[in-house]
Design an enzyme around this catalytic site. Sequence first.
Site, PDB file in Angstrom:
ATOM      1  N   ARG A 295       3.443  34.999  -2.130  1.00 57.24           N
ATOM      2  CA  ARG A 295       3.542  35.060  -3.593  1.00 57.24           C
ATOM      3  C   ARG A 295       4.433  33.955  -4.169  1.00 57.24           C
ATOM      4  O   ARG A 295       4.484  33.770  -5.373  1.00 57.24           O
ATOM      5  CB  ARG A 295       4.052  36.441  -4.021  1.00 57.24           C
ATOM      6  CG  ARG A 295       3.120  37.560  -3.590  1.00 57.24           C
ATOM      7  CD  ARG A 295       3.626  38.918  -4.038  1.00 57.24           C
ATOM      8  NE  ARG A 295       3.547  39.067  -5.490  1.00 57.24           N
ATOM      9  CZ  ARG A 295       3.907  40.183  -6.138  1.00 57.24           C
ATOM     10  NH1 ARG A 295       4.366  41.219  -5.457  1.00 57.24           N
ATOM     11  NH2 ARG A 295       3.818  40.244  -7.449  1.00 57.24           N
TER      12      ARG A 295
ATOM     13  N   PRO B 117      11.546  42.452   0.518  1.00 54.54           N
ATOM     14  CA  PRO B 117      12.707  42.549   1.413  1.00 54.54           C
ATOM     15  C   PRO B 117      13.970  42.907   0.631  1.00 54.54           C
ATOM     16  O   PRO B 117      14.288  42.289  -0.381  1.00 54.54           O
ATOM     17  CB  PRO B 117      12.802  41.138   1.999  1.00 54.54           C
ATOM     18  CG  PRO B 117      11.431  40.571   1.872  1.00 54.54           C
ATOM     19  CD  PRO B 117      10.888  41.142   0.596  1.00 54.54           C
ATOM     20  N   GLU B 118      14.672  43.931   1.086  1.00 56.99           N
ATOM     21  CA  GLU B 118      15.916  44.334   0.454  1.00 56.99           C
ATOM     22  C   GLU B 118      17.068  43.970   1.381  1.00 56.99           C
ATOM     23  O   GLU B 118      16.862  43.328   2.412  1.00 56.99           O
ATOM     24  CB  GLU B 118      15.871  45.822   0.115  1.00 56.99           C
ATOM     25  CG  GLU B 118      14.755  46.140  -0.880  1.00 56.99           C
ATOM     26  CD  GLU B 118      14.818  47.548  -1.424  1.00 56.99           C
ATOM     27  OE1 GLU B 118      15.861  48.209  -1.299  1.00 56.99           O
ATOM     28  OE2 GLU B 118      13.806  48.013  -1.978  1.00 56.99           O
TER      29      GLU B 118
ATOM     30  N   HIS C 102       0.248  29.760   3.433  1.00 54.41           N
ATOM     31  CA  HIS C 102       1.500  30.304   2.890  1.00 54.41           C
ATOM     32  C   HIS C 102       2.730  29.966   3.729  1.00 54.41           C
ATOM     33  O   HIS C 102       3.811  30.469   3.445  1.00 54.41           O
ATOM     34  CB  HIS C 102       1.424  31.817   2.699  1.00 54.41           C
ATOM     35  CG  HIS C 102       0.233  32.275   1.924  1.00 54.41           C
ATOM     36  ND1 HIS C 102      -0.095  31.754   0.685  1.00 54.41           N
ATOM     37  CD2 HIS C 102      -0.729  33.196   2.216  1.00 54.41           C
ATOM     38  CE1 HIS C 102      -1.201  32.350   0.247  1.00 54.41           C
ATOM     39  NE2 HIS C 102      -1.596  33.215   1.153  1.00 54.41           N
TER      40      HIS C 102
END
Length: 268
Positions: free
Chosen positions: A109, A2-3, A90
């Site tokens: 992650r 995500p930016e 997650h």
Amino acid sequence: MPELPEVEVSRMGISPHLVGETIRSLTFRTPKLRWDIPVELKQLEGQVIRDIRRRAKYLIIETDAGCAIVHLGMSGSLRVLDAEFPPSKHDHVDLLLTNGKLLRYNDPRRFGAWLFSQDGEHVMLGHMGPEPLTDEFNAEYMLQKALNKRVAVKQFIMDNKVVVGVGNIYASESLFSAKVHPTRTAGSLTLAEWDSLVAEIKQVLTTSIKQGGTTLKDFAQADGKPGYFAQELQVYGKAGEPCPNCGEEIEALKIGQRNTFFCSYCQL
């Protein structure tokens, strides 16, 4: 990952569901993401969420008792769900509201972060450059920051100490639109070239936010995820394909360990 546009779309998506609501509880299914999850976050239980703002790629959830500072890392995402919706693999953090909704943080992650701040300030937010969609980010500012700098311009515009949130995809796209070669030294750009590049960075980011905004309703659905990278990319990830401007082959190389895409004929 995500930016800035994706983080801003996340802020826009969750804010209507959270601002003004009371936090019933915070549940952490792991003690550690990128860093240890601070126990001080439990101080936010019982507090009203006053605002949700963004600084660079961090979301700051504000209450009178302190703030939760959230970073999505490489693979994190936020969803607004009904309280009884069962967690899956997650799903590491739940922020449960008294209205029966919850904010759920998923991060396969675990490179993201949930941090605590008493006043919204944090060491992770220090020494950052201006936001790219503000007037503070302009050609004159960049010309001065780049003076005598021999670093590649693509690395330079991705440096959060110079300007925040111009991630890899948007750097490649903006340089292409501005017709600036990514390997040029930052100090070699003229004021006119900085004027063009700053304008393209603002345009690319604004367009991406607007396009992501069309999926905001998904934040309240079970599978809700914003439309990451839904914008029409011109060069990013298109090595070997024809340039949309001149038809020559788009090239790729690594600059600062990041994949970079460009057209040698259009970008000088």
